[in-house]
Enzyme design. Structure first.
Site, PDB file in Angstrom:
ATOM      1  N   PHE A 143      14.465  -0.971  29.754  1.00  0.00           N
ATOM      2  CA  PHE A 143      14.515  -1.888  30.898  1.00  0.00           C
ATOM      3  C   PHE A 143      15.880  -2.551  30.893  1.00  0.00           C
ATOM      4  CE2 PHE A 143      14.268  -5.611  33.465  1.00  0.00           C
ATOM      5  CZ  PHE A 143      13.538  -5.178  34.563  1.00  0.00           C
ATOM      6  N   ASP A 228      22.448  -3.569  24.942  1.00  0.00           N
ATOM      7  CA  ASP A 228      21.928  -4.533  25.910  1.00  0.00           C
ATOM      8  C   ASP A 228      21.118  -5.561  25.128  1.00  0.00           C
ATOM      9  OD1 ASP A 228      20.526  -6.003  27.754  1.00  0.00           O
ATOM     10  OD2 ASP A 228      19.983  -4.306  29.026  1.00  0.00           O
ATOM     11  N   LYS A 257      20.454 -13.915  30.306  1.00  0.00           N
ATOM     12  CA  LYS A 257      19.312 -14.802  30.081  1.00  0.00           C
ATOM     13  C   LYS A 257      19.657 -16.118  29.382  1.00  0.00           C
ATOM     14  CE  LYS A 257      15.811 -11.137  30.180  1.00  0.00           C
ATOM     15  NZ  LYS A 257      15.264 -11.250  31.523  1.00  0.00           N
TER      16      LYS A 257
HETATM   17  C1  LIG Z   1      17.147  -5.892  28.179  1.00  0.00           C
HETATM   18  C2  LIG Z   1      17.320  -6.366  29.588  1.00  0.00           C
HETATM   19  N1  LIG Z   1      18.372  -5.965  30.300  1.00  0.00           N
HETATM   20  C3  LIG Z   1      18.570  -6.386  31.563  1.00  0.00           C
HETATM   21  C4  LIG Z   1      17.679  -7.220  32.192  1.00  0.00           C
HETATM   22  C5  LIG Z   1      17.921  -7.648  33.611  1.00  0.00           C
HETATM   23  O1  LIG Z   1      18.272  -8.997  33.686  1.00  0.00           O
HETATM   24  P1  LIG Z   1      18.159  -9.780  35.072  1.00  0.00           P
HETATM   25  O2  LIG Z   1      16.712  -9.907  35.407  1.00  0.00           O
HETATM   26  O3  LIG Z   1      18.815 -11.104  34.805  1.00  0.00           O
HETATM   27  O4  LIG Z   1      18.902  -8.964  36.091  1.00  0.00           O
HETATM   28  C6  LIG Z   1      16.548  -7.652  31.487  1.00  0.00           C
HETATM   29  C7  LIG Z   1      15.552  -8.536  32.130  1.00  0.00           C
HETATM   30  O5  LIG Z   1      14.432  -8.644  31.715  1.00  0.00           O
HETATM   31  C8  LIG Z   1      16.369  -7.213  30.159  1.00  0.00           C
HETATM   32  O6  LIG Z   1      15.298  -7.584  29.441  1.00  0.00           O
END
Ligand SMILES: Cc1ncc(COP(=O)(O)O)c(C=O)c1O
Length: 403
Positions: A143, A228, A257
């Site tokens: 994700f 990530d 976040k």
């Molecule tokens: C690992 C990871 N990458 C990217 C994102 C995307 O972040 P955003 O919702 O701020 O676009 C998330 C969101 O849950 C995430 O958990």
């Protein structure tokens, strides 16, 4: 007669908004630390913490103070001009990551998009991949956000279906499988993009040795290791980054976040000069990226992480969380994975779905969120205290054992 403010508030939201979420029927009005209060005055322990965006809890006084001070000075300049929070924020964040360049954005998905663009450009300009051929290897169950390019390599039909045509250039391999990763990497590969722990997939921890193996493979094949750490980073796992748990340093961190302190969206791509040096004026940008308010808040978040206190707290409380949750295995719970204050709980599917557990927890004053099917993720704010943590696990125990 008590007035019910929740029902009309839920109805109004249902009537006027797109139904791209299925929220629990709780309408939050106020929050402080690990606790929120709804419009009817009921209190709940927040054990989702904005999917880790609230690592420091709701309205942490130091972060709120930094935001207030900045609100009274300057909030937006655009990147057409510099401002006095920008350099210090990027400097501090680069040092926290032991890197030397920062590219600030806003949402997590934007930062992932940025990392993809940077990796491709690095591939063409530095590695020498033929034009238009760059490939990026990603993991099944990933994700990384919701943009059209990112969902192009999602393996979740709910996130991906009906959004084609999809962006090419991605190869998906099973998560945690080094041999599959090795087989997918070739001379066109510019990056391996993975979550060091897969959050949305249910706090899936890869086998020991996987992350060091990815590091070694990337180094040998001259491929960027892009981690990530949007959900796993900034204290959640009991260390600054989940990669630290395996003693691994990626080439690129993608952060978001918690970097916004639960106040504003702040994300960033952090890397070396060799990598981020491929970006030149006009190549990429965002009106709000690195704005004064975001930078002031992000600077305070980095300052708090520099002491290591919050990471240590997450590590210690994580041990207590793990020992409590482990006792539930075989009693309505099939498996538990814990890293710091982050846990994935697989319920016995015959017992109830994750959603049902969340609904029952709500009536007991705890906010939690299911991920898929019978898996529930716990991610309480790192400022939670042990007594609240114990109370929360008691509520889970009561729900899974009484059901
Ligand atoms: C690992 C990871 N990458 C990217 C994102 C995307 O972040 P955003 O919702 O701020 O676009 C998330 C969101 O849950 C995430 O958990």
């Amino acid at each position: 007669m008590t007035v019910d403010r929740t029902t009309p508030a839920v109805a109004e939201a249902e009537r006027w908004t797109a139904h791209n979420y299925h929220p629990l029927p709780v309408v939050v009005a106020e929050a402080d630390g690990a606790w929120v209060t709804d419009v009817d005055g009921r209190r709940y322990l927040d054990c989702l913490a904005g999917y880790s965006a609230l690592n420091f809890g709701h309205r942490h006084p130091a972060i709120v103070d930094a935001a207030h001070r900045q609100l009274d000075r300057v909030t937006l300049t655009s990147r057409a001009f510099l401002h006095d929070q920008f350099g210090p924020f990027c400097h501090a964040l680069a040092e926290l990551c032991r890197m030397d360049r920062v590219l600030p954005m806003n949402s997590g998905a934007e930062a992932v998009e940025t990392a993809i663009k940077v990796a491709r450009k690095w591939g063409y300009r530095v590695k020498g991949v033929p034009a238009g051929q760059a490939s990026i290897v990603v993991a099944a169950g990933n994700f990384h956000g919701r943009t059209t390019t990112i969902v192009s390599f999602s393996t979740d039909p709910e996130a991906r279906d009906d959004y084609g045509p999809y962006t090419p250039g991605f190869r998906v391999v099973p998560y945690g499988d080094l041999a599959a990763l090795r087989a997918a990497v070739d001379e066109t590969t510019v990056a391996v993009l993975i979550e060091p722990i897969q959050g949305e997939a249910g706090v899936l921890v890869p086998p020991a040795g996987y992350l060091p193996g990815v590091r070694q493979l990337c180094t040998e094949a001259n491929v960027l290791f892009v981690a990530d750490e949007i959900q796993s980073g900034l204290g959640r796992t009991g260390s600054t980054f989940a990669c630290d748990l395996e003693g691994v340093a990626p080439d690129v961190y993608v952060l978001g976040k918690a970097l916004g302190g639960g106040i504003v969206p702040v994300s960033a791509v952090v890397s070396t000069l060799d990598v981020l040096g491929v970006m030149h004026p006009g190549n990429h940008g965002s009106t709000f990226g690195g704005n004064p308010l975001a930078a002031a808040v992000g600077r305070e978040v980095v300052r708090m992480l520099q002491t290591g206190e919050i990471q240590e707290r997450a590590r210690m409380l994580g041990q207590s969380l793990a020992s409590r949750l482990d006792k539930l295995v075989g009693r309505g719970v099939v498996a538990v994975r814990t890293r710091g204050l982050w846990a994935g709980i697989d319920l016995d599917p015959a017992l109830m779905t994750g959603r049902e557990l969340c609904e029952r927890m709500l009536t007991r004053g705890v906010l939690v969120k299911d991920t898929h099917g019978s898996t529930v993720r716990l991610a309480p704010p790192l400022v939670i205290d042990d007594a609240d943590l114990a109370w929360m696990t008691d509520q889970i125990e009561a729900v899974v054992t009484v059901a």
